[in-house]
Motif scaffolding. Structure first.
Motif, PDB file in Angstrom:
ATOM      1  N   TYR A 190       0.818  -1.208   0.000  1.00 22.66           N
ATOM      2  CA  TYR A 190       0.000   0.000   0.000  1.00 22.66           C
ATOM      3  C   TYR A 190       0.857   1.265   0.000  1.00 22.66           C
ATOM      4  N   LEU A 191       1.846   1.330   0.867  1.00 21.46           N
ATOM      5  CA  LEU A 191       2.634   2.561   0.988  1.00 21.46           C
ATOM      6  C   LEU A 191       3.368   2.894  -0.304  1.00 21.46           C
ATOM      7  N   ILE A 192       3.975   1.904  -0.918  1.00 25.40           N
ATOM      8  CA  ILE A 192       4.740   2.173  -2.142  1.00 25.40           C
ATOM      9  C   ILE A 192       3.808   2.487  -3.301  1.00 25.40           C
ATOM     10  N   ALA A 193       2.705   1.746  -3.426  1.00 26.81           N
ATOM     11  CA  ALA A 193       1.746   2.031  -4.494  1.00 26.81           C
ATOM     12  C   ALA A 193       1.138   3.421  -4.325  1.00 26.81           C
ATOM     13  N   SER A 194       0.847   3.795  -3.081  1.00 30.97           N
ATOM     14  CA  SER A 194       0.244   5.101  -2.835  1.00 30.97           C
ATOM     15  C   SER A 194       1.216   6.228  -3.147  1.00 30.97           C
ATOM     16  N   CYS A 195       2.473   6.058  -2.777  1.00 27.94           N
ATOM     17  CA  CYS A 195       3.469   7.083  -3.100  1.00 27.94           C
ATOM     18  C   CYS A 195       3.593   7.251  -4.606  1.00 27.94           C
ATOM     19  N   ASP A 196       3.611   6.153  -5.332  1.00 30.00           N
ATOM     20  CA  ASP A 196       3.676   6.231  -6.798  1.00 30.00           C
ATOM     21  C   ASP A 196       2.475   6.996  -7.350  1.00 30.00           C
ATOM     22  N   ALA A 197       1.273   6.697  -6.821  1.00 31.04           N
ATOM     23  CA  ALA A 197       0.066   7.377  -7.288  1.00 31.04           C
ATOM     24  C   ALA A 197       0.106   8.868  -6.955  1.00 31.04           C
ATOM     25  N   LEU A 252      12.749  12.241   0.051  1.00 37.76           N
ATOM     26  CA  LEU A 252      14.035  12.653   0.632  1.00 37.76           C
ATOM     27  C   LEU A 252      14.098  12.332   2.120  1.00 37.76           C
ATOM     28  N   TYR A 253      12.982  12.551   2.806  1.00 36.76           N
ATOM     29  CA  TYR A 253      12.861  12.249   4.231  1.00 36.76           C
ATOM     30  C   TYR A 253      11.559  11.482   4.435  1.00 36.76           C
ATOM     31  N   VAL A 254      11.450  10.802   5.570  1.00 33.74           N
ATOM     32  CA  VAL A 254      10.201  10.122   5.892  1.00 33.74           C
ATOM     33  C   VAL A 254       9.768  10.478   7.302  1.00 33.74           C
ATOM     34  N   GLY A 255       8.466  10.287   7.549  1.00 37.71           N
ATOM     35  CA  GLY A 255       7.895  10.620   8.839  1.00 37.71           C
ATOM     36  C   GLY A 255       6.787   9.665   9.213  1.00 37.71           C
ATOM     37  N   ILE A 256       6.264   9.849  10.406  1.00 34.38           N
ATOM     38  CA  ILE A 256       5.129   9.083  10.904  1.00 34.38           C
ATOM     39  C   ILE A 256       4.122  10.058  11.485  1.00 34.38           C
ATOM     40  N   SER A 257       2.871   9.626  11.563  1.00 30.86           N
ATOM     41  CA  SER A 257       1.813  10.484  12.078  1.00 30.86           C
ATOM     42  C   SER A 257       0.931   9.692  13.033  1.00 30.86           C
ATOM     43  N   SER A 258       0.589  10.307  14.155  1.00 29.66           N
ATOM     44  CA  SER A 258      -0.334   9.721  15.133  1.00 29.66           C
ATOM     45  C   SER A 258       0.177   8.405  15.705  1.00 29.66           C
ATOM     46  N   TYR A 259       1.493   8.270  15.856  1.00 34.46           N
ATOM     47  CA  TYR A 259       2.075   7.115  16.539  1.00 34.46           C
ATOM     48  C   TYR A 259       2.252   7.465  18.020  1.00 34.46           C
ATOM     49  N   SER A 260       2.072   6.500  18.888  1.00 35.38           N
ATOM     50  CA  SER A 260       2.315   6.717  20.312  1.00 35.38           C
ATOM     51  C   SER A 260       3.804   6.919  20.566  1.00 35.38           C
ATOM     52  N   ALA A 261       4.138   7.341  21.763  1.00 31.91           N
ATOM     53  CA  ALA A 261       5.546   7.528  22.119  1.00 31.91           C
ATOM     54  C   ALA A 261       6.307   6.215  21.998  1.00 31.91           C
ATOM     55  N   GLU A 262       5.712   5.121  22.493  1.00 33.48           N
ATOM     56  CA  GLU A 262       6.379   3.816  22.434  1.00 33.48           C
ATOM     57  C   GLU A 262       6.609   3.381  20.997  1.00 33.48           C
ATOM     58  N   ILE A 284       8.187   0.583   8.226  1.00 31.58           N
ATOM     59  CA  ILE A 284       9.362   1.464   8.170  1.00 31.58           C
ATOM     60  C   ILE A 284      10.291   1.032   7.042  1.00 31.58           C
ATOM     61  N   GLY A 285      10.334  -0.257   6.764  1.00 34.22           N
ATOM     62  CA  GLY A 285      11.132  -0.736   5.634  1.00 34.22           C
ATOM     63  C   GLY A 285      10.615  -0.198   4.308  1.00 34.22           C
ATOM     64  N   ALA A 286       9.297  -0.071   4.184  1.00 34.35           N
ATOM     65  CA  ALA A 286       8.730   0.504   2.961  1.00 34.35           C
ATOM     66  C   ALA A 286       9.114   1.970   2.824  1.00 34.35           C
ATOM     67  N   LEU A 287       9.098   2.701   3.936  1.00 37.35           N
ATOM     68  CA  LEU A 287       9.529   4.103   3.894  1.00 37.35           C
ATOM     69  C   LEU A 287      10.999   4.201   3.479  1.00 37.35           C
ATOM     70  N   ASP A 288      11.805   3.290   4.011  1.00 34.27           N
ATOM     71  CA  ASP A 288      13.221   3.258   3.637  1.00 34.27           C
ATOM     72  C   ASP A 288      13.382   2.993   2.137  1.00 34.27           C
ATOM     73  N   THR A 289      12.588   2.093   1.595  1.00 35.84           N
ATOM     74  CA  THR A 289      12.634   1.793   0.163  1.00 35.84           C
ATOM     75  C   THR A 289      12.305   3.034  -0.668  1.00 35.84           C
ATOM     76  N   LEU A 290      11.334   3.813  -0.221  1.00 35.14           N
ATOM     77  CA  LEU A 290      10.968   5.028  -0.951  1.00 35.14           C
ATOM     78  C   LEU A 290      12.128   6.018  -0.998  1.00 35.14           C
ATOM     79  N   VAL A 291      12.870   6.110   0.080  1.00 33.38           N
ATOM     80  CA  VAL A 291      14.033   6.995   0.090  1.00 33.38           C
ATOM     81  C   VAL A 291      15.122   6.453  -0.829  1.00 33.38           C
ATOM     82  N   ARG A 292      15.411   5.162  -0.718  1.00 33.12           N
ATOM     83  CA  ARG A 292      16.489   4.565  -1.510  1.00 33.12           C
ATOM     84  C   ARG A 292      16.176   4.578  -3.011  1.00 33.12           C
TER      85      ARG A 292
END
Length: 353
Positions: free
Chosen positions: A128-135, A176-186, A163-171
């Motif tokens: 999903y993450l990689i397909a969505s970024c492409d779209a 250029l950078y990646v982030g997360i949203s609405s994740y708990s502290a842990e 997180i591996g998918a985010l890394d693939t998008l950068v590579r």
């Protein structure tokens, strides 16, 4: 619900030339220990940049924002309405207005909420993450985005995969950078540890955060500081509750309020915002300006995501930057007023996982 594009504009009119003084209005803030720099206010294209608004009105706001030094435009695959329309409309503006300024812009997108049918149209799988970024790149007409986010934690998919998918998008050069949203502290700490092992530039977190919903101050901000990550706050005005719109609300008017706030327009919450407004007036600010400034105080957010339906509203929000300093006595007073559950933590369930 279907939306019709209202009064589509002819893209062949006179070219846009950005204001020469666009970098003279405020300073820029470093995101954690990375090389990424954001303006104190960033423009979110969540609702006012779909097919429910004229293209020319959107263009006017975006041009005005950039002329005033706002260089960060934040999108997601599902922003509209309908879903995807914001990226398509912004892509047109990139081609016709902002193409000469691409290297000055920080453009972000996300994936995680429902986008298309089937098991691979939501949450955090690699597919999903990689397909969505492409779209998203196709809609925007870009080779890369500056930041790509996992829009919410996926309790079913291994975090290593997300997180591996985010890394693939950068590579692969798509982010250029990646982030997360609405994740708990842990989960944020776990995601950062995985990213470190991979060498992925996970540099920013986008949480819901405002005076009436300061959940990030109970662990998440401390985690971000420890991990040298930045924070960019969304819903700074609590969906309009922290504006002057409801300061004189009557019982009849409450019934016609925004659907998202129907249950939040309680006597207790209205009393809170009136008392907060008194603090803002003593500071020489509107309630909205103080709410934004409070998020930009030392130790809080790196940048604040604002929405705007007009250039007038945008300028009103920019006025918050005239005073972002708070003596401890004011911070204590604001905390005392805002204590208790205001019932506006709509995204908290996605941060618990």
């Amino acid at each position: 619900m279907e939306y019709e594009i209202v009064n589509p504009v002819n893209d062949t009119h006179r070219p846009y030339v950005a204001a020469a003084d666009r970098y003279e209005h405020f300073g820029y803030r470093r995101v954690g220990d990375s090389g990424l720099m954001l303006p104190p206010l960033s423009l979110g294209l969540w609702w006012n940049f779909g097919d429910n608004r004229t293209f020319d009105s959107q263009r006017e706001i975006l041009r005005h924002a950039f002329d005033r030094g706002i260089t960060h435009f934040d999108l997601a695959n599902n922003y509209g309405p309908p879903a995807g329309a914001a990226e398509e409309n912004f892509g047109r503006m990139l081609r016709n207005d902002f193409k000469p300024y691409r290297n000055e812009l920080v453009i972000s997108s996300k994936a995680g909420w429902d986008m298309w049918a089937g098991p691979f149209g939501t949450l955090g799988s690699r597919k999903y993450l990689i397909a969505s970024c492409d779209a998203s790149l196709q809609k925007l007409g870009l080779d890369y985005v500056d930041i790509f986010y996992s829009h919410r934690f996926d309790p079913k998919t291994p975090l290593e995969e997300t997180i591996g998918a985010l890394d693939t998008l950068v590579r692969s050069g798509k982010a250029l950078y990646v982030g997360i949203s609405s994740y708990s502290a842990e989960r944020t700490a776990q995601a950062k540890a995985i990213a470190k092992d991979l060498g992925a530039p996970l540099v920013i977190h986008q949480p819901s955060y405002n005076i009436l919903n300061p959940w990030v101050e109970h662990g998440l901000l401390q985690t971000l500081a420890a991990e040298n990550m930045g924070a960019i706050a969304f819903t700074p005005l609590a969906q309009g509750l922290l504006t002057d719109k409801y300061l004189t609300t009557t019982d009849v008017e409450r019934q016609g309020g925004r659907r998202a706030l129907t249950e939040q327009l309680t006597d207790e919450n209205l009393a809170k915002i009136r008392r907060l407004n008194e603090v803002a007036q003593r500071r020489g600010q509107s309630l909205a300006q103080m709410a934004i400034a409070w998020l930009l105080r030392d130790g809080a957010a790196t940048s604040v995501l604002i929405g705007a339906s007009s250039t007038t509203q945008l300028d009103e929000n920019l006025g918050a930057l005239k005073n972002v300093d708070f003596p401890q006595s004011e911070l204590d007073e604001i905390a005392q007023i805002a204590q208790g559950d205001a019932g506006i933590d709509w995204w908290r369930s996605s941060a618990i996982g």
